[in-house]
Design a protein around this motif. Sequence first.
Motif, PDB file in Angstrom:
ATOM      1  N   UNK A   1       8.451  -4.836  -3.769  1.00  0.00           N
ATOM      2  CA  UNK A   1       7.177  -5.162  -3.671  1.00  0.00           C
ATOM      3  C   UNK A   1       6.397  -4.816  -2.949  1.00  0.00           C
ATOM      4  N   UNK A   2       5.049  -4.670  -3.063  1.00  0.00           N
ATOM      5  CA  UNK A   2       3.727  -4.352  -2.077  1.00  0.00           C
ATOM      6  C   UNK A   2       3.213  -5.303  -1.855  1.00  0.00           C
ATOM      7  N   UNK A   3       2.952  -5.776  -0.661  1.00  0.00           N
ATOM      8  CA  UNK A   3       2.327  -6.632   0.080  1.00  0.00           C
ATOM      9  C   UNK A   3       1.246  -6.431   1.196  1.00  0.00           C
ATOM     10  N   UNK A   4       0.062  -6.851   1.000  1.00  0.00           N
ATOM     11  CA  UNK A   4      -1.048  -6.462   1.754  1.00  0.00           C
ATOM     12  C   UNK A   4      -1.255  -7.716   2.737  1.00  0.00           C
ATOM     13  N   UNK A   5      -1.457  -7.280   4.292  1.00  0.00           N
ATOM     14  CA  UNK A   5      -1.564  -8.360   5.015  1.00  0.00           C
ATOM     15  C   UNK A   5      -3.096  -7.806   5.803  1.00  0.00           C
ATOM     16  N   UNK A   6      -3.984  -9.024   5.624  1.00  0.00           N
ATOM     17  CA  UNK A   6      -5.275  -8.772   6.153  1.00  0.00           C
ATOM     18  C   UNK A   6      -5.428  -9.039   7.483  1.00  0.00           C
ATOM     19  N   UNK A   7      -6.679  -8.966   8.065  1.00  0.00           N
ATOM     20  CA  UNK A   7      -7.082  -9.233   9.558  1.00  0.00           C
ATOM     21  C   UNK A   7      -6.496 -10.632   9.797  1.00  0.00           C
ATOM     22  N   UNK A   8      -6.498 -11.622   9.157  1.00  0.00           N
ATOM     23  CA  UNK A   8      -6.504 -12.825   9.437  1.00  0.00           C
ATOM     24  C   UNK A   8      -4.813 -13.249   8.952  1.00  0.00           C
ATOM     25  N   UNK A   9      -4.095 -12.235   9.003  1.00  0.00           N
ATOM     26  CA  UNK A   9      -2.542 -12.426   8.742  1.00  0.00           C
ATOM     27  C   UNK A   9      -2.042 -12.705   7.458  1.00  0.00           C
ATOM     28  N   UNK A  10      -3.081 -12.946   6.647  1.00  0.00           N
ATOM     29  CA  UNK A  10      -2.408 -13.601   5.220  1.00  0.00           C
ATOM     30  C   UNK A  10      -1.917 -12.448   4.364  1.00  0.00           C
ATOM     31  N   UNK A  11      -0.530 -12.838   3.831  1.00  0.00           N
ATOM     32  CA  UNK A  11       0.243 -11.568   3.195  1.00  0.00           C
ATOM     33  C   UNK A  11      -0.028 -12.124   1.671  1.00  0.00           C
ATOM     34  N   UNK A  12      -0.331 -11.178   1.022  1.00  0.00           N
ATOM     35  CA  UNK A  12      -0.863 -11.152  -0.476  1.00  0.00           C
ATOM     36  C   UNK A  12      -0.010 -10.134  -1.341  1.00  0.00           C
ATOM     37  N   UNK A  13       0.631 -10.746  -2.380  1.00  0.00           N
ATOM     38  CA  UNK A  13       1.435  -9.791  -3.313  1.00  0.00           C
ATOM     39  C   UNK A  13       0.461  -8.811  -3.891  1.00  0.00           C
ATOM     40  N   UNK A  14       0.880  -7.435  -4.042  1.00  0.00           N
ATOM     41  CA  UNK A  14       0.175  -6.555  -4.652  1.00  0.00           C
ATOM     42  C   UNK A  14       0.790  -6.180  -6.074  1.00  0.00           C
ATOM     43  N   UNK A  15       1.935  -5.592  -5.844  1.00  0.00           N
ATOM     44  CA  UNK A  15       2.583  -5.065  -6.883  1.00  0.00           C
ATOM     45  C   UNK A  15       4.278  -5.600  -7.039  1.00  0.00           C
ATOM     46  N   UNK A  16       4.900  -5.357  -8.074  1.00  0.00           N
ATOM     47  CA  UNK A  16       6.192  -5.843  -8.243  1.00  0.00           C
ATOM     48  C   UNK A  16       6.808  -4.693  -9.113  1.00  0.00           C
ATOM     49  N   UNK A  17       7.967  -4.094  -8.827  1.00  0.00           N
ATOM     50  CA  UNK A  17       8.816  -3.156  -9.750  1.00  0.00           C
ATOM     51  C   UNK A  17      10.191  -3.967  -9.966  1.00  0.00           C
ATOM     52  N   UNK A  18      10.703  -3.998 -11.100  1.00  0.00           N
ATOM     53  CA  UNK A  18      12.153  -4.184 -11.281  1.00  0.00           C
ATOM     54  C   UNK A  18      12.763  -3.037 -12.055  1.00  0.00           C
ATOM     55  N   UNK A  19      13.714  -2.662 -11.541  1.00  0.00           N
ATOM     56  CA  UNK A  19      14.507  -1.453 -12.094  1.00  0.00           C
ATOM     57  C   UNK A  19      13.565  -0.368 -12.495  1.00  0.00           C
ATOM     58  N   UNK A  20      12.453  -0.025 -11.544  1.00  0.00           N
ATOM     59  CA  UNK A  20      11.399   1.134 -11.963  1.00  0.00           C
ATOM     60  C   UNK A  20      10.250   0.351 -13.080  1.00  0.00           C
ATOM     61  N   UNK A  21      10.437  -0.943 -13.396  1.00  0.00           N
ATOM     62  CA  UNK A  21       9.485  -1.171 -14.294  1.00  0.00           C
ATOM     63  C   UNK A  21       8.468  -2.261 -13.642  1.00  0.00           C
ATOM     64  N   UNK A  22       6.993  -1.910 -13.895  1.00  0.00           N
ATOM     65  CA  UNK A  22       6.222  -2.742 -12.885  1.00  0.00           C
ATOM     66  C   UNK A  22       6.380  -3.992 -13.633  1.00  0.00           C
ATOM     67  N   UNK A  23       6.182  -5.147 -13.027  1.00  0.00           N
ATOM     68  CA  UNK A  23       6.334  -6.506 -13.585  1.00  0.00           C
ATOM     69  C   UNK A  23       5.141  -7.128 -12.628  1.00  0.00           C
ATOM     70  N   UNK A  24       4.731  -7.100 -11.642  1.00  0.00           N
ATOM     71  CA  UNK A  24       3.606  -7.788 -11.037  1.00  0.00           C
ATOM     72  C   UNK A  24       2.486  -6.677 -10.862  1.00  0.00           C
ATOM     73  N   UNK A  25       1.119  -7.143 -11.321  1.00  0.00           N
ATOM     74  CA  UNK A  25      -0.013  -6.380 -10.883  1.00  0.00           C
ATOM     75  C   UNK A  25      -1.045  -7.316 -10.686  1.00  0.00           C
ATOM     76  N   UNK A  26      -1.167  -7.730  -9.149  1.00  0.00           N
ATOM     77  CA  UNK A  26      -2.215  -8.574  -8.917  1.00  0.00           C
ATOM     78  C   UNK A  26      -3.403  -8.260  -8.668  1.00  0.00           C
TER      79      UNK A  26
END
Lengths: 117, 111
Positions: free
Chosen positions: A33-58
């Motif tokens: 997974x890739x997450x982004x944490x902004x200046x307010x410390x909120x963690x938010x999902x960006x992408x997820x890959x399962x076995x090299x396949x994209x499954x989440x694109x937020x």
Amino acid sequence: DTAVSQTPKYLVTQMGNDKSIKCEQNLGHDTMYWYKQDSKKFLKIMFSYNNKELIINETVPNRFSPKSPDKAHLNLHINSLELGDSAVYFCASSARWIGGGKEDTQYFGPGTRLTVL
Amino acid sequence: EDQVTQSPEALRLQEGESSSLNCSYTVSGLRGLFWYRQDPGKGPEFLFTLYSAGEEKEKERLKATLTKKESFLHITAPKPEDSATYLCAVQAAGSSYKLIFGSGTRLLVRP
């Protein structure tokens, strides 16, 4: 033994540049997974890959392109960097299997602090 | 929409003063609730996973509990090294395993 590692730890760059962040996990996990944490410390999902396949694109701008060359690596390439891209980016990984058990705890890397000037 | 709210935003305790952190959630089918600890400049460190109401888990001075609407992280006789930001996250059924995080509780334990 670092389970989830990211490089670089710090990245300072000018607006308009293209940059990449690399992530590797040695846990044998299937999903990353890739997450982004902004200046307010909120963690938010960006992408997820399962076995090299994209499954989440937020709803992430298409300037961000993840690439998974194999199941142990997930890189994040960012084109035409903007000021608003400044944040800490975290990579994570988890194991998933169906039937016989579940282990979906996500383990995080140390983060990459991106500063766009 | 799936949502996680943590309270308080910040908490200051004296060493040995027990307290609880709250995580309220609304989710369309809870698959799991996760607690993480995050130290400054580091990635979240996994603490607990809870899957069903009534479940409890313990680790040293920390104990996590879960109901159908919220989770508590109880800290018993905290020490200064427990100072960190504590993050709660939920995973909804059918969500492709993504975690939805709360904004965290910053805990400071003074000696």
